[in-house]
Write a protein that holds these residues in place. Structure first.
Motif, short mmCIF file in Angstrom:
data_model
loop_
_atom_site.label_atom_id
_atom_site.label_comp_id
_atom_site.label_asym_id
_atom_site.label_seq_id
_atom_site.Cartn_x
_atom_site.Cartn_y
_atom_site.Cartn_z
N THR A 125 -9.02 3.32 5.46
CA THR A 125 -7.61 3.09 5.12
C THR A 125 -6.70 3.65 6.21
O THR A 125 -5.64 3.09 6.49
CB THR A 125 -7.21 3.71 3.76
OG1 THR A 125 -7.34 5.12 3.84
CG2 THR A 125 -8.06 3.16 2.62
N GLY B 21 -5.83 0.21 6.86
CA GLY B 21 -5.09 0.02 5.63
C GLY B 21 -3.69 0.60 5.71
O GLY B 21 -2.96 0.35 6.66
N ARG B 22 -3.34 1.46 4.73
CA ARG B 22 -1.99 2.02 4.66
C ARG B 22 -1.64 2.88 5.86
O ARG B 22 -0.46 3.09 6.15
CB ARG B 22 -1.83 2.84 3.38
CG ARG B 22 -2.05 2.03 2.11
CD ARG B 22 -1.93 2.89 0.87
NE ARG B 22 -0.56 3.36 0.71
CZ ARG B 22 0.41 2.66 0.14
NH1 ARG B 22 0.17 1.45 -0.34
NH2 ARG B 22 1.62 3.16 0.03
N ARG C 68 -2.57 -5.45 7.97
CA ARG C 68 -3.41 -4.44 7.34
C ARG C 68 -4.16 -5.01 6.13
O ARG C 68 -3.74 -5.99 5.52
CB ARG C 68 -2.58 -3.22 6.96
CG ARG C 68 -1.68 -3.41 5.74
CD ARG C 68 -1.11 -2.04 5.35
NE ARG C 68 -0.56 -2.02 4.00
CZ ARG C 68 -1.27 -1.78 2.91
NH1 ARG C 68 -2.55 -1.55 2.99
NH2 ARG C 68 -0.70 -1.79 1.72
N ARG D 194 -5.93 -4.42 2.28
CA ARG D 194 -5.77 -3.60 1.09
C ARG D 194 -7.14 -3.14 0.61
O ARG D 194 -8.11 -3.89 0.69
CB ARG D 194 -5.05 -4.39 -0.02
CG ARG D 194 -3.53 -4.30 0.12
CD ARG D 194 -2.85 -5.16 -0.90
NE ARG D 194 -3.26 -6.55 -0.71
CZ ARG D 194 -2.79 -7.57 -1.40
NH1 ARG D 194 -1.90 -7.36 -2.35
NH2 ARG D 194 -3.20 -8.79 -1.17
N PHE D 195 -7.19 -1.92 0.11
CA PHE D 195 -8.47 -1.29 -0.25
C PHE D 195 -8.53 -0.94 -1.73
O PHE D 195 -7.60 -0.33 -2.27
CB PHE D 195 -8.70 -0.01 0.58
CG PHE D 195 -9.05 -0.30 2.02
CD1 PHE D 195 -8.06 -0.56 2.95
CD2 PHE D 195 -10.38 -0.35 2.42
CE1 PHE D 195 -8.36 -0.85 4.27
CE2 PHE D 195 -10.71 -0.62 3.74
CZ PHE D 195 -9.71 -0.88 4.67
N LYS E 267 -7.14 9.16 -0.78
CA LYS E 267 -7.94 8.26 0.06
C LYS E 267 -7.09 7.18 0.72
O LYS E 267 -7.60 6.37 1.49
CB LYS E 267 -9.07 7.64 -0.76
CG LYS E 267 -10.04 8.70 -1.27
CD LYS E 267 -11.35 8.12 -1.72
CE LYS E 267 -12.30 9.20 -2.19
NZ LYS E 267 -13.25 9.62 -1.16
N ALA F 209 -5.91 4.61 -0.66
CA ALA F 209 -6.29 3.29 -1.18
C ALA F 209 -5.10 2.61 -1.83
O ALA F 209 -4.07 3.24 -2.11
CB ALA F 209 -7.44 3.43 -2.17
N ASP F 210 -5.22 1.31 -2.07
CA ASP F 210 -4.16 0.55 -2.76
C ASP F 210 -4.45 0.44 -4.25
O ASP F 210 -3.54 0.21 -5.04
CB ASP F 210 -4.07 -0.84 -2.12
CG ASP F 210 -3.73 -0.74 -0.65
OD1 ASP F 210 -2.54 -0.54 -0.34
OD2 ASP F 210 -4.65 -0.78 0.19
#
Lengths: 258, 258
Positions: free
Chosen positions: B151, B155-156, B164, B166-167, B198, B200-201
């Motif tokens: 991520t 990711g973010r 990017r 998304r996770f 983490k 994460a999304d």
């Protein structure tokens, strides 16, 4: 017709004329697990394929077969009674339970039992930091040698005159690379030592990492060492063959030693 | 007819009208192995069933799906591209390789990656005594946190303006037994912390040891926590359902967050 069906169900159909008709065979197969905590464990890549093939072949040959299996993703062979276990201690208890009910003509110890145990694995899932702090201090210890323990009680070590089972061990050996005849001599030497140390009646040895041999392979090959009086008779299975074919070869070779 | 067949092969058949048509999905599944020596390793009981079900459902819904799988005994879902790995480092490298080729609409990290590594596992099979002497002194260390690493890069944490991915993370949590609403609140609390930690999304959380949930079960159930601006939206999957059904539920829930 009804009689034929009943005979077939009892395993006394056409196979009843072969050398395995009416024999009692016990097979261990697959890996075992040594738990560090409820989700993490030490194990090996044994798929159980060799042990399941041997159980299947013995059943088809007319034997009454019980299979004690570690965690594997395999279908139970038709006509075989299966007992599922997870740890080395459970595997030993299940085998002792079977043998306590009477001797077997052959006990084939094909399972790749974990040879270490942990005193007091964690009762709950450990966080990563706890896990790392705990690992070196876990009470790692050698697992009991199941084959040696069983032969001492139910095999060659049984009380004189008592009915006894015969035991077939399996041993994957690490042997330095070299010419084929040298590898074979070294395998025979290592296998003979293990055969005697474990009190087994026969042992199937092969070489870790040899092509077409072992856990990850659909085929297998090796040497069967069997006691012949005070000597040891050696039979080579030849080039790697499908595990089902090797199982049939092993049964023939064992029957020839009887 | 030929055009229809060609379209179907390209995954732009009837499913092309759904929310997953033309999307790119990356799924990790199964366990990984931390080798002590060439035959012994630390792992967990993940079967890969949940990840494979999610890959299959996404492909059926019209997505282009790549599945990075640890050692499992499962057939690759039709139309899914599969990359096999064994260790955590191999899993991370395979995922980075996929993401380097372009962003994914969703990356579902379903694999149960081993969170410890060993510096210098033995190159040959250890004898039992060596194994016991070696274990405490092995260089046990924490494995990199793959989700957090990915991520941060893809990711973010990616550079502003860069495309990017998304996770979606998966987290099995240990929660003390208690009334159902208390368990749920605790799961939401733990899941929210992990979601943010983490980067994460979304995160799917469930409870270790709850009936009908997790590794050994054919069914699964839990909560999906997804970012909604600065807040976190919670969706409950309800009572345990087959993993294929839960996969379809997850896809719908993820599509609703988009």
């Amino acid at each position: 017709l009804i009689v034929a069906a009943a005979l077939a169900r009892l395993g006394v159909g056409p196979a009843s004329r072969g050398p395995w008709a009416g024999k009692r065979v016990l097979v261990s197969a697959g890996p075992t697990r040594t738990y560090i905590d409820p989700v993490r464990f030490v194990t090996n890549a044994s798929t159980g394929a060799m042990g399941f093939a041997l159980a299947d072949a013995a059943q088809r040959a007319g034997a009454s077969v019980t299979l004690v299996a570690g965690p594997v993703e395999l279908v139970t062979p038709a006509g075989v009674r299966r007992v599922d276990v997870e740890t080395a201690a459970e595997m030993q208890a299940a085998l002792e339970n079977e043998l306590s009910q009477g001797p077997c003509d052959w006990v084939a110890m094909v399972a790749a039992v974990q040879d270490l145990e942990i005193d007091g694995g964690a009762a709950r899932k450990l966080e990563k930091a706890e896990l790392l702090a705990t690992l070196p201090t876990l009470g790692w210890r050698a697992a009991p040698d199941i084959l040696a323990a069983l032969t001492a009680r139910f095999g060659r070590g049984a009380a004189p005159g008592a009915p006894r089972s015969r035991f077939l061990g399996f041993a994957a050996q690490t042997v330095e690379d070299g010419p084929e005849d040298r590898l074979q001599q070294e395998l025979i030497r290592l296998g003979s030592v293990k055969l005697r140390a474990k009190g087994a009646d026969a042992i199937f040895v092969n070489r870790v990492g040899a092509p077409g041999v072992g856990f990850a392979s659909a085929t297998n090959a090796g040497l069967l060492l069997a006691r012949d009086g005070d000597a040891i008779a050696v039979r080579a299975s030849g080039p790697p063959i499908a595990k089902a074919a090797l199982a049939a070869w092993l049964l023939d070779a064992l029957a020839a030693t009887s």
